[in-house]
Design an enzyme around this catalytic site. Sequence first.
Site, PDB file in Angstrom:
ATOM      1  N   ASP A 113       0.909  -1.315  -0.081  1.00  0.00           N
ATOM      2  CA  ASP A 113      -0.142  -0.026   0.071  1.00  0.00           C
ATOM      3  C   ASP A 113       0.709   1.152  -0.033  1.00  0.00           C
ATOM      4  O   ASP A 113       0.313   2.275   0.233  1.00  0.00           O
ATOM      5  CB  ASP A 113      -1.047  -0.039   1.178  1.00  0.00           C
ATOM      6  CG  ASP A 113      -0.280  -0.068   2.524  1.00  0.00           C
ATOM      7  OD1 ASP A 113       1.034  -0.221   2.281  1.00  0.00           O
ATOM      8  OD2 ASP A 113      -0.982  -0.041   3.584  1.00  0.00           O
ATOM      9  N   LYS A 165       3.444   5.092  16.848  1.00  0.00           N
ATOM     10  CA  LYS A 165       2.553   6.220  16.620  1.00  0.00           C
ATOM     11  C   LYS A 165       1.968   6.967  17.702  1.00  0.00           C
ATOM     12  O   LYS A 165       1.957   8.212  17.644  1.00  0.00           O
ATOM     13  CB  LYS A 165       1.280   5.645  15.563  1.00  0.00           C
ATOM     14  CG  LYS A 165       1.356   5.644  13.982  1.00  0.00           C
ATOM     15  CD  LYS A 165       0.131   5.322  13.669  1.00  0.00           C
ATOM     16  CE  LYS A 165      -0.188   3.728  13.516  1.00  0.00           C
ATOM     17  NZ  LYS A 165      -0.965   3.507  12.509  1.00  0.00           N
ATOM     18  N   ASP A 223       1.309   6.568   0.264  1.00  0.00           N
ATOM     19  CA  ASP A 223       0.537   5.536   0.797  1.00  0.00           C
ATOM     20  C   ASP A 223      -0.982   5.716   0.584  1.00  0.00           C
ATOM     21  O   ASP A 223      -1.687   6.664   0.333  1.00  0.00           O
ATOM     22  CB  ASP A 223       0.839   5.237   2.147  1.00  0.00           C
ATOM     23  CG  ASP A 223       0.108   5.991   3.137  1.00  0.00           C
ATOM     24  OD1 ASP A 223      -1.088   5.733   3.673  1.00  0.00           O
ATOM     25  OD2 ASP A 223       0.563   7.270   3.461  1.00  0.00           O
TER      26      ASP A 223
END
Length: 250
Positions: A113, A165, A223
């Site tokens: 992706d 993240k 992406d």
Amino acid sequence: MRSACTDVDALILAGGLGSRLAGVLGDIPKVLAPVEGRPFLEYQLEYLAGEGVRKVVLSLGHGAEMVLAHLARTKLPLRVETVVEPRPLGTAGAIAFARSSLGSDPVALLNGDTWIDLDLAVMLAEHRASQGALATIACVLVDDTRRYGAVELRADGRVARFVEKGESSSARGLVNGGLYLLSSRLLDSIAAGSSSSLERDVLPHLPAGTLRAFVVRAANFLDIGTPESYARAARHLAARNRRPTAAERS
């Protein structure tokens, strides 16, 4: 004349469920997501062919039959082989499952992706010249690392650590670009048969100094993991100028 990457096999991990894009794509696997009327996969294959890669292995899972049908009716720019995971294996598990189909050292690994427009021959040369490197990861400089997590480097350009993240600030920094060069030693060390993650279970635990970074500009990185980034990727690929292939740059 700069040599192209004719001696490098590539593996594209294309077996993910794509749950974040389900509202946009339905059951269509992410690698077949239409971008300007063409499946995203075709941009990846054309990029690799342009860099001189002659063989790609596609690791499939969700929607494998749709990808196989597309490949059967499409003129491909290079040799493509496929493996179909018996169940979701994670990124490291998928690599181990495809290992017997990969003959080069190193192997180029791409996430299904992401699309990153870098000079693979330069990345390959730096990887091979780097003493003791087990892997090289393409790192992209972006304005906001919160969505991705960050990659922190040592002064010598090797990876110091990965920041998850939730722990990443909004500061400008480096993120994982989804393209790697993995040595045979590393590939052979990944245990087959179990579900595991390259990003969480393998790379952060490599011996210090054995994972190096190849830094590229954010403009070269796309992406399609979320509806918002998918829309941005479509706009970018529609507008970008065609970059010369490795042969044309020679």
